[in-house]
Write an enzyme that holds these catalytic residues in place. Structure first.
Site, PDB file in Angstrom:
ATOM      1  N   CYS A 164       9.725  -3.519   3.877  1.00 27.30           N
ATOM      2  CA  CYS A 164       8.364  -3.211   2.974  1.00 27.30           C
ATOM      3  C   CYS A 164       7.764  -4.721   3.445  1.00 27.30           C
ATOM      4  CB  CYS A 164       8.806  -3.616   1.443  1.00 27.30           C
ATOM      5  SG  CYS A 164       7.274  -3.784   0.533  1.00 27.30           S
ATOM      6  N   GLY A 165       6.456  -4.365   4.110  1.00 20.09           N
ATOM      7  CA  GLY A 165       5.772  -5.580   4.734  1.00 20.09           C
ATOM      8  C   GLY A 165       5.185  -6.496   3.604  1.00 20.09           C
ATOM      9  N   HIS A 166       4.369  -6.005   2.696  1.00 15.05           N
ATOM     10  CA  HIS A 166       3.900  -6.841   1.530  1.00 15.05           C
ATOM     11  C   HIS A 166       5.003  -7.577   0.903  1.00 15.05           C
ATOM     12  CE1 HIS A 166       4.837  -4.372  -1.832  1.00 15.05           C
ATOM     13  NE2 HIS A 166       4.751  -5.355  -2.656  1.00 15.05           N
ATOM     14  N   HIS A 219       5.510   8.380   2.798  1.00 18.70           N
ATOM     15  CA  HIS A 219       4.364   7.381   2.562  1.00 18.70           C
ATOM     16  C   HIS A 219       3.361   8.298   3.236  1.00 18.70           C
ATOM     17  CE1 HIS A 219       7.327   4.444   1.894  1.00 18.70           C
ATOM     18  NE2 HIS A 219       6.393   3.604   1.114  1.00 18.70           N
ATOM     19  N   ASP A 240      -0.861   1.886  -2.969  1.00 16.07           N
ATOM     20  CA  ASP A 240      -0.395   0.362  -2.372  1.00 16.07           C
ATOM     21  C   ASP A 240      -1.526  -0.156  -2.558  1.00 16.07           C
ATOM     22  OD1 ASP A 240       0.213  -1.823  -1.239  1.00 16.07           O
ATOM     23  OD2 ASP A 240       1.461  -0.894   0.467  1.00 16.07           O
ATOM     24  N   CYS A 254      -0.614  -2.447   3.176  1.00 17.97           N
ATOM     25  CA  CYS A 254       0.692  -1.747   3.344  1.00 17.97           C
ATOM     26  C   CYS A 254       1.194  -2.242   4.814  1.00 17.97           C
ATOM     27  CB  CYS A 254       0.634  -0.262   3.364  1.00 17.97           C
ATOM     28  SG  CYS A 254       2.349   0.447   3.290  1.00 17.97           S
ATOM     29  N   GLY A 255       2.181  -3.342   4.650  1.00 17.42           N
ATOM     30  CA  GLY A 255       2.567  -3.927   5.922  1.00 17.42           C
ATOM     31  C   GLY A 255       3.385  -2.947   6.760  1.00 17.42           C
ATOM     32  N   THR A 256       4.221  -1.919   6.350  1.00 12.89           N
ATOM     33  CA  THR A 256       4.918  -0.847   7.274  1.00 12.89           C
ATOM     34  C   THR A 256       3.913   0.209   7.675  1.00 12.89           C
ATOM     35  OG1 THR A 256       5.768   0.172   5.049  1.00 12.89           O
ATOM     36  CG2 THR A 256       7.209  -1.504   6.139  1.00 12.89           C
TER      37      THR A 256
END
Ligand code: PYC
Length: 315
Positions: free
Chosen positions: A92-94, A211, A237, A241-243
């Site tokens: 999860c990026g964030h 996603h 999100d 969204c980082g990913t």
């Protein structure tokens, strides 16, 4: 459990609007196996802890949880398992930015380079003096190009890509990608996800595409594009969204639209922005994403055994 209740200590933050709840104490004990195996154990034996910490009445559909655990790799400062209102995330990026801000808040890390061990691999995390965080994600790639599905009579074309989670990336949209259209965008993205599943379109090894990212021109925002991302539990999100940005950068690089070291500014539905770049090593694409998280609370979640919803509203 003491006096008929147990407590889970959490620190909450948001990254570009998207919440992260880090469990710092009182979470389930998952043993010492790999982080991926511990995720399986969390899921099969302690899923009620996930629900208790991120679902209503203590959490919300948008909340992403992060359980800190002992890393197996001694070069990592922590292991982390991410989860949401319906299940678990590879990366999860964030959330990674939120975990970095949380560890800094706790005094466990300072500015510099750190590594977090996730179920899908280790990520390098740079905490800047400014409080911003850059993480270098796991290798990301496009798996399928120009896939087409039909939903409600409309054709939707896009790419399937990995950025730590599986994404369908499309530029087709039923309306302007703006916050005033959240309901229409959510319905559309949900229908696209169902159409992908109905047509047997998956990520590698049959992995579900959970996603959906819709990209559009950014309008007046100082960015290259603006997105709307529908997450697995049907919430959107709040961040870019980082990913999802990682998966998008991998597609742009594959199409020759982004070079190593170029900066790509990805705006999210709220207008907040992540900055992305790619680094190429051994022919693999490693996205680097920069953003910032703010701590919003420190809390002790109380699970009272008399409470019918002590494990959250668990449907
Ligand atoms: O930032 O990677 C992300 C993310 C995934 C789901 C929600 N946020």
């Amino acid at each position: 459990m003491q006096d008929g209740r147990c407590e889970i200590r959490v620190i909450d933050s948001h990254t570009a609007g998207e919440p992260t709840r880090v469990i710092v104490a009182g979470g389930p004990k998952l043993g010492n196996s790999s982080i991926a195996a511990r995720l399986q154990c969390f899921q099969s034996q302690y899923d009620h802890f996930r629900s208790a910490s991120v679902n209503e009445p203590r959490g919300s559909d948008a909340a992403v949880g992060a359980l800190l655990c002992e890393p197996t790799d001694p070069s990592c400062i922590t292991g982390v398992i991410f989860f949401n209102n319906v299940g678990y995330l590879g990366m999860c990026g964030h959330g990674t930015i939120g975990v970095a801000a949380t560890l800094a808040h706790l005094g466990r890390i300072g500015p510099g380079t750190h590594f977090f061990e996730t179920p899908v691999g280790s990520v390098r995390v740079e905490l800047h003096e400014t409080g911003e965080v850059t993480f270098e994600n796991v290798a990301s790639y496009r798996f399928l190009k120009d896939i087409q599905v039909t939903t409600g009579g409309a054709r939707v074309k896009g790419d399937v890509a990995w950025g730590g989670n599986w994404f369908f990336q499309t530029r087709n949209t039923p309306c302007a990608v703006e916050a005033r259209n959240l309901e229409v965008l959510s319905e559309y993205a949900w229908a696209v996800r169902q159409a992908l599943a109905a047509n047997g379109i998956t990520g590698e090894n049959g992995k579900e595409i959970d996603h959906i990212e819709i990209s559009a021109d950014p309008g007046d925002l100082p960015a290259h594009s603006r997105n709307f991302v529908l997450c697995p539990g049907r919430s959107y999100d709040r961040s870019p969204c980082g990913t999802g940005t990682s998966a998008k950068l991998a597609c742009l690089y594959a199409d020759g639209l982004l070079r190593e070291g170029d900066t790509y500014r990805q705006a999210g539905i709220l207008g907040t922005i992540f900055e992305g770049r790619v680094k190429i090593r051994e022919n693999q694409i490693f996205p680097q994403i920069t953003g910032r998280a703010y701590i919003t609370s420190e809390a002790r979640l109380i699970l009272d055994q008399r409470d019918p919803f002590k494990w959250g509203i668990y449907l």
